[in-house]
Design a protein around this motif. Structure first.
Motif, PDB file in Angstrom:
ATOM      1  N   ILE A 237       0.836  -1.200   0.000  1.00 43.26           N
ATOM      2  CA  ILE A 237       0.000   0.000   0.000  1.00 43.26           C
ATOM      3  C   ILE A 237       0.872   1.251   0.000  1.00 43.26           C
ATOM      4  O   ILE A 237       0.498   2.287  -0.575  1.00 43.26           O
ATOM      5  CB  ILE A 237      -0.971  -0.024   1.190  1.00 43.26           C
ATOM      6  CG1 ILE A 237      -2.004  -1.134   0.969  1.00 43.26           C
ATOM      7  CG2 ILE A 237      -1.650   1.327   1.384  1.00 43.26           C
ATOM      8  CD1 ILE A 237      -3.067  -1.229   2.023  1.00 43.26           C
ATOM      9  N   GLY A 238       2.040   1.176   0.604  1.00 43.69           N
ATOM     10  CA  GLY A 238       2.971   2.291   0.530  1.00 43.69           C
ATOM     11  C   GLY A 238       3.387   2.574  -0.905  1.00 43.69           C
ATOM     12  O   GLY A 238       3.578   3.727  -1.291  1.00 43.69           O
ATOM     13  N   GLN A 239       3.507   1.505  -1.712  1.00 46.26           N
ATOM     14  CA  GLN A 239       3.864   1.667  -3.120  1.00 46.26           C
ATOM     15  C   GLN A 239       2.676   2.156  -3.941  1.00 46.26           C
ATOM     16  O   GLN A 239       2.823   2.980  -4.837  1.00 46.26           O
ATOM     17  CB  GLN A 239       4.373   0.339  -3.691  1.00 46.26           C
ATOM     18  CG  GLN A 239       5.670  -0.143  -3.054  1.00 46.26           C
ATOM     19  CD  GLN A 239       6.023  -1.563  -3.452  1.00 46.26           C
ATOM     20  OE1 GLN A 239       5.197  -2.312  -3.966  1.00 46.26           O
ATOM     21  NE2 GLN A 239       7.267  -1.948  -3.209  1.00 46.26           N
ATOM     22  N   LEU A 240       1.479   1.633  -3.639  1.00 42.44           N
ATOM     23  CA  LEU A 240       0.283   1.976  -4.412  1.00 42.44           C
ATOM     24  C   LEU A 240      -0.273   3.346  -4.050  1.00 42.44           C
ATOM     25  O   LEU A 240      -0.805   4.051  -4.906  1.00 42.44           O
ATOM     26  CB  LEU A 240      -0.795   0.900  -4.202  1.00 42.44           C
ATOM     27  CG  LEU A 240      -0.490  -0.496  -4.728  1.00 42.44           C
ATOM     28  CD1 LEU A 240      -1.495  -1.507  -4.179  1.00 42.44           C
ATOM     29  CD2 LEU A 240      -0.524  -0.498  -6.257  1.00 42.44           C
ATOM     30  N   LEU A 241      -0.159   3.707  -2.756  1.00 39.31           N
ATOM     31  CA  LEU A 241      -0.773   4.939  -2.262  1.00 39.31           C
ATOM     32  C   LEU A 241       0.224   5.749  -1.435  1.00 39.31           C
ATOM     33  O   LEU A 241       0.021   5.986  -0.245  1.00 39.31           O
ATOM     34  CB  LEU A 241      -2.012   4.610  -1.409  1.00 39.31           C
ATOM     35  CG  LEU A 241      -3.139   3.850  -2.113  1.00 39.31           C
ATOM     36  CD1 LEU A 241      -4.135   3.316  -1.086  1.00 39.31           C
ATOM     37  CD2 LEU A 241      -3.850   4.750  -3.119  1.00 39.31           C
ATOM     38  N   PRO A 242       1.304   6.185  -2.039  1.00 37.40           N
ATOM     39  CA  PRO A 242       2.318   6.922  -1.264  1.00 37.40           C
ATOM     40  C   PRO A 242       1.824   8.267  -0.751  1.00 37.40           C
ATOM     41  O   PRO A 242       2.440   8.850   0.147  1.00 37.40           O
ATOM     42  CB  PRO A 242       3.467   7.106  -2.272  1.00 37.40           C
ATOM     43  CG  PRO A 242       2.799   7.054  -3.609  1.00 37.40           C
ATOM     44  CD  PRO A 242       1.678   6.062  -3.456  1.00 37.40           C
ATOM     45  N   HIS A 243       0.718   8.760  -1.309  1.00 40.68           N
ATOM     46  CA  HIS A 243       0.187  10.061  -0.906  1.00 40.68           C
ATOM     47  C   HIS A 243      -0.852   9.948   0.201  1.00 40.68           C
ATOM     48  O   HIS A 243      -1.396  10.953   0.653  1.00 40.68           O
ATOM     49  CB  HIS A 243      -0.481  10.723  -2.112  1.00 40.68           C
ATOM     50  CG  HIS A 243      -1.590   9.889  -2.680  1.00 40.68           C
ATOM     51  ND1 HIS A 243      -1.339   8.759  -3.442  1.00 40.68           N
ATOM     52  CD2 HIS A 243      -2.936   9.985  -2.580  1.00 40.68           C
ATOM     53  CE1 HIS A 243      -2.484   8.213  -3.790  1.00 40.68           C
ATOM     54  NE2 HIS A 243      -3.461   8.931  -3.277  1.00 40.68           N
ATOM     55  N   ALA A 244      -1.144   8.724   0.671  1.00 41.15           N
ATOM     56  CA  ALA A 244      -2.207   8.519   1.660  1.00 41.15           C
ATOM     57  C   ALA A 244      -1.833   9.115   3.012  1.00 41.15           C
ATOM     58  O   ALA A 244      -0.651   9.322   3.328  1.00 41.15           O
ATOM     59  CB  ALA A 244      -2.498   7.029   1.818  1.00 41.15           C
ATOM     60  N   GLU A 245      -2.868   9.388   3.795  1.00 40.16           N
ATOM     61  CA  GLU A 245      -2.683   9.849   5.165  1.00 40.16           C
ATOM     62  C   GLU A 245      -2.815   8.646   6.104  1.00 40.16           C
ATOM     63  O   GLU A 245      -3.467   7.662   5.771  1.00 40.16           O
ATOM     64  CB  GLU A 245      -3.721  10.911   5.511  1.00 40.16           C
ATOM     65  CG  GLU A 245      -3.615  12.141   4.620  1.00 40.16           C
ATOM     66  CD  GLU A 245      -4.767  13.101   4.832  1.00 40.16           C
ATOM     67  OE1 GLU A 245      -4.512  14.285   5.078  1.00 40.16           O
ATOM     68  OE2 GLU A 245      -5.937  12.667   4.748  1.00 40.16           O
ATOM     69  N   VAL A 246      -2.212   8.744   7.256  1.00 41.83           N
ATOM     70  CA  VAL A 246      -2.182   7.614   8.185  1.00 41.83           C
ATOM     71  C   VAL A 246      -2.693   8.034   9.552  1.00 41.83           C
ATOM     72  O   VAL A 246      -2.279   9.062  10.096  1.00 41.83           O
ATOM     73  CB  VAL A 246      -0.752   7.038   8.318  1.00 41.83           C
ATOM     74  CG1 VAL A 246      -0.738   5.876   9.306  1.00 41.83           C
ATOM     75  CG2 VAL A 246      -0.234   6.591   6.956  1.00 41.83           C
ATOM     76  N   LEU A 247      -3.590   7.216  10.086  1.00 36.72           N
ATOM     77  CA  LEU A 247      -4.116   7.393  11.431  1.00 36.72           C
ATOM     78  C   LEU A 247      -3.635   6.201  12.250  1.00 36.72           C
ATOM     79  O   LEU A 247      -3.909   5.048  11.901  1.00 36.72           O
ATOM     80  CB  LEU A 247      -5.644   7.428  11.383  1.00 36.72           C
ATOM     81  CG  LEU A 247      -6.419   7.957  12.588  1.00 36.72           C
ATOM     82  CD1 LEU A 247      -6.076   9.417  12.842  1.00 36.72           C
ATOM     83  CD2 LEU A 247      -7.922   7.796  12.340  1.00 36.72           C
ATOM     84  N   VAL A 248      -2.883   6.448  13.303  1.00 39.09           N
ATOM     85  CA  VAL A 248      -2.292   5.372  14.107  1.00 39.09           C
ATOM     86  C   VAL A 248      -3.156   5.117  15.336  1.00 39.09           C
ATOM     87  O   VAL A 248      -3.476   6.045  16.083  1.00 39.09           O
ATOM     88  CB  VAL A 248      -0.857   5.727  14.533  1.00 39.09           C
ATOM     89  CG1 VAL A 248      -0.265   4.625  15.404  1.00 39.09           C
ATOM     90  CG2 VAL A 248       0.029   5.951  13.303  1.00 39.09           C
ATOM     91  N   VAL A 249      -3.520   3.842  15.534  1.00 36.06           N
ATOM     92  CA  VAL A 249      -4.337   3.447  16.683  1.00 36.06           C
ATOM     93  C   VAL A 249      -3.469   2.685  17.676  1.00 36.06           C
ATOM     94  O   VAL A 249      -2.711   1.790  17.296  1.00 36.06           O
ATOM     95  CB  VAL A 249      -5.535   2.569  16.246  1.00 36.06           C
ATOM     96  CG1 VAL A 249      -6.350   2.134  17.467  1.00 36.06           C
ATOM     97  CG2 VAL A 249      -6.430   3.324  15.270  1.00 36.06           C
ATOM     98  N   THR A 250      -3.596   3.033  18.936  1.00 33.64           N
ATOM     99  CA  THR A 250      -2.852   2.351  19.991  1.00 33.64           C
ATOM    100  C   THR A 250      -3.725   2.260  21.237  1.00 33.64           C
ATOM    101  O   THR A 250      -4.802   2.858  21.296  1.00 33.64           O
ATOM    102  CB  THR A 250      -1.549   3.104  20.318  1.00 33.64           C
ATOM    103  OG1 THR A 250      -0.794   2.355  21.294  1.00 33.64           O
ATOM    104  CG2 THR A 250      -1.847   4.491  20.886  1.00 33.64           C
TER     105      THR A 250
END
Length: 380
Positions: A237-250
């Motif tokens: 997904i990093g290769q397919l969608l390098p422009h995506a935003e990330v929400l980290v859950v912990t």
């Protein structure tokens, strides 16, 4: 306007529940005639055995009957010819070639990956409820369950076992639950079947097909429920969608937050932007007012601080309290943001959805559909 024309207008406005467009615009209407107070309406479904057939027929009948002067309605249901289906799929693609990913850098769809460092932190539960909360605000929302080995989105959304995307030639239409269009590998497996021995190439192909072959239509937001960790799917997904935003859950505990930091760092290495942290299973308040922090405290803030940079602050966007209603809603396929919106966890997720919706996606780096024309001196 004749009565038949008014019937055609009313029926043409009926929305196909899978394509989410009026059937009049989808060329699904056929002959319409009126004899006295009786209307006969012809429609053509996209495929034989269309899962939405009963609903479409019912909605068409209701729309025709709503026209003044119509007391009785007959609906003749047919099926599109191969040529008509081909024309429809080409129209839906709007010129996009077959198997071209529509969520590239120039897309107006905001892509948000929901990730976690380890399993068991409630990432999928947060994702499902967040998707439903965004849809409840009127946004067009899609959800891809990229957790291929640990898929759970269909159950969390209450999508019945055995439900599969509807195929129109080479297009797959995802099931819709609570206003969210969702796809998961679990929709293609027999009940109880597991995905085993899938390695990098197969995982990459599966995720790629979800993004290219599934027709989501125009979306405001596409959420992707990531598998825990930083394995093959995260790299793909990093290769397919390098422009995506990330929400980290912990969760608040250090054992989870320490690993969550790594998932955010790996996402950043692929060019993706970490937009915030969600702390799940946080402290909750008992009826007597006492506070219980079953999994400790401070983990979400630690992750946010560790992922922040001088020119890129990563905020703690939400701290979702441990909630029996949230768990019960997931088990029942009834997201808590709808089934019990006054629950503390539901309110927190609804506020998170409002905050994300208000943020939007910037236009930086995207080409816009604009053209420059020259004006003559006389026109000026």
């Amino acid at each position: 306007m004749s009565v038949a024309d008014r019937v055609r207008q009313a029926v043409g406005a009926v929305t196909d529940p899978e394509l989410r467009q009026p059937i009049g615009e989808l060329d699904m209407l056929r002959d319409i005639s009126v004899d006295g107070d009786h209307a006969r309406v012809g429609i053509a479904l996209t495929i034989v055995g269309c899962p939405a057939a009963d609903r479409i027929e019912s909605d068409v009948r209701r729309a025709a009957a709503s026209v003044s002067g119509i007391a009785d309605v007959t609906v003749d249901v047919g099926v599109m010819t191969p040529a008509e289906r081909k024309a429809l799929t080409e129209k839906l693609r709007a010129g996009r070639p077959v198997r071209q990913m529509p969520f590239g850098p120039d897309s107006l769809t905001r892509v948000i990956l929901v990730s976690s460092g380890k399993g068991g932190v409630g990432k999928s539960t947060v994702t499902a409820n967040l998707a439903v909360a965004l849809a409840a605000q009127g946004l067009a929302v899609g959800l891809v369950d990229a957790d291929v080995h640990g898929f759970s989105i269909p159950g969390l959304l209450g999508i019945p076992a055995g439900t599969q995307p509807t195929r129109i030639d080479d297009l797959m239409l995802p099931p819709v639950a609570h206003g969210v269009k969702a796809v998961s590998i679990g929709m293609f497996l027999r009940d109880g079947e597991a995905v085993v021995a899938w390695r990098g190439p197969m995982l990459h192909r599966t995720v790629q097909q979800f993004l290219t072959d599934v027709f989501f239509g125009d979306l405001d937001v596409l959420l992707i429920d990531m598998p825990p960790g930083t394995g093959d799917v995260a790299i793909s997904i990093g290769q397919l969608l390098p422009h995506a935003e990330v929400l980290v859950v912990t969760t608040p505990q250090s054992a989870a937050s320490d690993v969550a930091i790594r998932s955010g760092l790996v996402a950043r290495q692929t060019g993706q932007r970490v937009i915030g942290v969600v702390e799940n299973m946080a402290a909750f308040t008992l009826p007597d007012g006492s506070v219980v922090d079953l999994f400790g405290a401070g983990g979400g803030a630690e992750v946010a601080s560790a992922l922040s940079q001088p020119d890129d602050d990563v905020p703690l966007l939400a701290s979702v309290p441990l909630s029996p209603a949230l768990r019960a809603g997931g088990d029942a396929g009834a997201p808590v943001v709808l089934s019990d919106p006054d629950d503390d966890a539901a309110r927190t997720i609804l506020e998170l959805a409002e905050r994300l919706a208000a943020g939007g996606r910037g236009l930086s780096g995207r080409s816009l559909p604009m053209s420059v024309t020259q004006r003559t001196a006389d026109e000026a």
